[in-house]
Write a protein that holds these residues in place. Structure first.
Motif, PDB file in Angstrom:
ATOM      1  N   PRO A  39       0.831  -1.216   0.000  1.00 39.78           N
ATOM      2  CA  PRO A  39       0.000   0.000   0.000  1.00 39.78           C
ATOM      3  C   PRO A  39       0.862   1.260   0.000  1.00 39.78           C
ATOM      4  CG  PRO A  39      -0.163  -1.171   2.114  1.00 39.78           C
ATOM      5  CD  PRO A  39       0.709  -2.005   1.221  1.00 39.78           C
ATOM      6  N   ARG A  40       0.308   2.354  -0.550  1.00 38.00           N
ATOM      7  CA  ARG A  40       1.071   3.615  -0.561  1.00 38.00           C
ATOM      8  C   ARG A  40       1.226   4.167   0.853  1.00 38.00           C
ATOM      9  NH1 ARG A  40      -1.058   4.939  -5.781  1.00 38.00           N
ATOM     10  NH2 ARG A  40       0.706   4.817  -7.213  1.00 38.00           N
ATOM     11  N   GLN A  41       0.164   4.033   1.640  1.00 32.28           N
ATOM     12  CA  GLN A  41       0.217   4.382   3.062  1.00 32.28           C
ATOM     13  C   GLN A  41      -0.519   3.285   3.809  1.00 32.28           C
ATOM     14  OE1 GLN A  41       1.817   6.752   4.722  1.00 32.28           O
ATOM     15  NE2 GLN A  41       2.562   7.847   2.914  1.00 32.28           N
ATOM     16  N   TYR A  74      11.333   3.573   9.859  1.00 30.86           N
ATOM     17  CA  TYR A  74      12.013   2.462   9.202  1.00 30.86           C
ATOM     18  C   TYR A  74      12.785   2.961   8.002  1.00 30.86           C
ATOM     19  CZ  TYR A  74       7.198   2.690   7.371  1.00 30.86           C
ATOM     20  OH  TYR A  74       5.975   3.132   6.925  1.00 30.86           O
ATOM     21  N   TRP A  75      13.701   2.119   7.555  1.00 34.22           N
ATOM     22  CA  TRP A  75      14.643   2.495   6.502  1.00 34.22           C
ATOM     23  C   TRP A  75      14.197   1.833   5.206  1.00 34.22           C
ATOM     24  CZ3 TRP A  75      18.115   6.200   6.571  1.00 34.22           C
ATOM     25  CH2 TRP A  75      19.111   6.223   5.607  1.00 34.22           C
ATOM     26  N   ASP A  77      14.960   0.592   2.439  1.00 37.11           N
ATOM     27  CA  ASP A  77      16.298   0.192   1.976  1.00 37.11           C
ATOM     28  C   ASP A  77      16.402  -0.082   0.483  1.00 37.11           C
ATOM     29  OD1 ASP A  77      14.654  -2.053   2.284  1.00 37.11           O
ATOM     30  OD2 ASP A  77      16.263  -3.328   3.024  1.00 37.11           O
ATOM     31  N   ALA A  79      15.023   1.905  -1.872  1.00 35.36           N
ATOM     32  CA  ALA A  79      14.658   3.134  -2.584  1.00 35.36           C
ATOM     33  C   ALA A  79      15.891   3.817  -3.176  1.00 35.36           C
ATOM     34  CB  ALA A  79      13.974   4.102  -1.619  1.00 35.36           C
ATOM     35  N   ARG A 102       5.625  12.051  -0.061  1.00 37.80           N
ATOM     36  CA  ARG A 102       6.004  11.020   0.922  1.00 37.80           C
ATOM     37  C   ARG A 102       6.572   9.807   0.197  1.00 37.80           C
ATOM     38  NH1 ARG A 102       3.842  12.190   6.537  1.00 37.80           N
ATOM     39  NH2 ARG A 102       4.940  10.242   6.981  1.00 37.80           N
ATOM     40  N   SER A 103       7.057  10.028  -0.989  1.00 40.84           N
ATOM     41  CA  SER A 103       7.675   8.968  -1.782  1.00 40.84           C
ATOM     42  C   SER A 103       8.825   8.309  -1.011  1.00 40.84           C
ATOM     43  CB  SER A 103       8.228   9.619  -3.057  1.00 40.84           C
ATOM     44  OG  SER A 103       9.231   8.812  -3.611  1.00 40.84           O
ATOM     45  N   GLY A 111      11.022   5.983   6.465  1.00 43.95           N
ATOM     46  CA  GLY A 111       9.573   5.854   6.417  1.00 43.95           C
ATOM     47  C   GLY A 111       9.016   6.046   7.813  1.00 43.95           C
ATOM     48  N   LEU A 112       7.831   6.636   7.871  1.00 38.19           N
ATOM     49  CA  LEU A 112       7.164   6.886   9.155  1.00 38.19           C
ATOM     50  C   LEU A 112       5.717   6.429   9.036  1.00 38.19           C
ATOM     51  CD1 LEU A 112       6.782   8.311  11.944  1.00 38.19           C
ATOM     52  CD2 LEU A 112       6.388  10.418  10.665  1.00 38.19           C
ATOM     53  N   CYS A 132       5.288  -1.140   4.312  1.00 43.52           N
ATOM     54  CA  CYS A 132       6.664  -1.390   3.847  1.00 43.52           C
ATOM     55  C   CYS A 132       6.834  -2.844   3.401  1.00 43.52           C
ATOM     56  CB  CYS A 132       7.684  -1.012   4.917  1.00 43.52           C
ATOM     57  SG  CYS A 132       7.502  -1.886   6.443  1.00 43.52           S
ATOM     58  N   LEU A 133       7.890  -3.039   2.621  1.00 44.63           N
ATOM     59  CA  LEU A 133       8.207  -4.369   2.110  1.00 44.63           C
ATOM     60  C   LEU A 133       8.670  -5.291   3.223  1.00 44.63           C
ATOM     61  CD1 LEU A 133      10.159  -3.195  -1.050  1.00 44.63           C
ATOM     62  CD2 LEU A 133       7.955  -4.393  -1.027  1.00 44.63           C
ATOM     63  N   THR A 136      11.980  -4.955   5.771  1.00 40.52           N
ATOM     64  CA  THR A 136      12.441  -3.561   5.910  1.00 40.52           C
ATOM     65  C   THR A 136      13.070  -3.354   7.296  1.00 40.52           C
ATOM     66  OG1 THR A 136      10.798  -2.720   4.342  1.00 40.52           O
ATOM     67  CG2 THR A 136      11.607  -1.162   5.980  1.00 40.52           C
TER      68      THR A 136
HETATM   69  N1  SAM Z   1       4.382   5.632   5.442  1.00 41.90           N
HETATM   70  C1  SAM Z   1       5.743   5.963   5.087  1.00 41.90           C
HETATM   71  C2  SAM Z   1       5.929   7.463   5.073  1.00 41.90           C
HETATM   72  O1  SAM Z   1       4.972   8.178   4.808  1.00 41.90           O
HETATM   73  O2  SAM Z   1       7.044   7.918   5.361  1.00 41.90           O
HETATM   74  C3  SAM Z   1       6.179   5.365   3.766  1.00 41.90           C
HETATM   75  C4  SAM Z   1       5.342   5.815   2.593  1.00 41.90           C
HETATM   76  S1  SAM Z   1       6.002   5.238   1.040  1.00 41.90           S
HETATM   77  C5  SAM Z   1       4.917   6.120  -0.078  1.00 41.90           C
HETATM   78  C6  SAM Z   1       5.390   3.598   0.950  1.00 41.90           C
HETATM   79  C7  SAM Z   1       5.841   2.961  -0.337  1.00 41.90           C
HETATM   80  O3  SAM Z   1       7.245   2.767  -0.272  1.00 41.90           O
HETATM   81  C8  SAM Z   1       5.279   1.578  -0.569  1.00 41.90           C
HETATM   82  O4  SAM Z   1       4.046   1.635  -1.247  1.00 41.90           O
HETATM   83  C9  SAM Z   1       6.346   0.937  -1.436  1.00 41.90           C
HETATM   84  O5  SAM Z   1       6.141   1.272  -2.794  1.00 41.90           O
HETATM   85  C10 SAM Z   1       7.631   1.631  -0.992  1.00 41.90           C
HETATM   86  N2  SAM Z   1       8.448   0.805  -0.093  1.00 41.90           N
HETATM   87  C11 SAM Z   1       8.023   0.098   0.970  1.00 41.90           C
HETATM   88  N3  SAM Z   1       9.044  -0.507   1.589  1.00 41.90           N
HETATM   89  C12 SAM Z   1      10.157  -0.172   0.910  1.00 41.90           C
HETATM   90  C13 SAM Z   1      11.530  -0.482   1.065  1.00 41.90           C
HETATM   91  N4  SAM Z   1      11.978  -1.275   2.054  1.00 41.90           N
HETATM   92  N5  SAM Z   1      12.404   0.044   0.174  1.00 41.90           N
HETATM   93  C14 SAM Z   1      11.956   0.842  -0.831  1.00 41.90           C
HETATM   94  N6  SAM Z   1      10.670   1.171  -1.029  1.00 41.90           N
HETATM   95  C15 SAM Z   1       9.778   0.663  -0.165  1.00 41.90           C
END
Ligand code: SAM
Length: 156
Positions: A39-41, A74-75, A77, A79, A102-103, A111-112, A132-133, A136
């Motif tokens: 999910p995106r969030q 979380y990191w 990792d 990206a 919030r990409s 990530g938060l 997150c994946l 993570t």
């Molecule tokens: N909720 C967090 C924030 O707002 O800081 C993260 C939002 S970010 C838009 C969530 C997206 O990051 C996921 O949909 C996925 O595409 C990507 N993602 C999740 N885990 C990841 C990881 N370990 N490394 C890189 N990308 C990841």
């Protein structure tokens, strides 16, 4: 690095990393191994995820179970870290600076998520609300401030 660069997006040369060494304090287990499924969030009605805390930090979970909600850091990792302008819709139309998004693609891919704590299982927290994946790395756990009753005496 997992993601491709889209037409019109901008990259920069990333300077050599400076000293701000983090320690990964755990690992997050989720149902998603690919970004397209993630999910995106996170949503609090999303699936249960398992937040595993590594030694020697397990004792630091003492009292966490008193809180209904936690902020998890979380990191991200997998990206990229060199995008300054992004095209999140992949439509070649609307571009945004990284700090307007919030990409996961950002210089320090932190990530938060605010999650609901379902229960504590030994050294792990079972939560809902993550995005997150699987695998993570976990950076930090903080109780949600509005529920936080300071454990320290008043200052001064
Ligand atoms: N909720 C967090 C924030 O707002 O800081 C993260 C939002 S970010 C838009 C969530 C997206 O990051 C996921 O949909 C996925 O595409 C990507 N993602 C999740 N885990 C990841 C990881 N370990 N490394 C890189 N990308 C990841």
């Amino acid at each position: 690095m997992e993601s491709r660069v889209r037409a019109g997006e901008k990259l920069v040369e990333v300077p050599e990393a400076q000293d701000a060494a983090l320690q990964f304090i755990g690992r997050i287990r989720t149902p998603w191994s690919e970004r397209k499924d993630c999910p995106r969030q996170g949503r609090v009605d999303g699936p249960e995820c398992r937040v595993e805390v590594f030694a020697p930090w397990r004792e630091a979970l003492l009292g966490v179970g008193e809180y209904a909600h936690l902020d998890l850091l979380y990191w991200l990792d997998r990206a990229r870290r060199d995008l300054v302008v992004q095209n999140p819709g992949n439509d070649g139309q609307r571009y945004f600076g990284t700090f307007a998004l919030r990409s996961p693609q950002r210089p320090n891919p932190i990530g938060l998520s605010r999650v609901r704590l379902e229960r504590v299982e030994g050294d792990a927290l079972i939560v809902r609300g993550l995005d997150c994946l699987d695998g993570t790395p976990l950076i930090d756990i903080k109780p949600v401030t509005c529920e936080f009753t300071p454990k320290a005496p008043p200052k001064g």
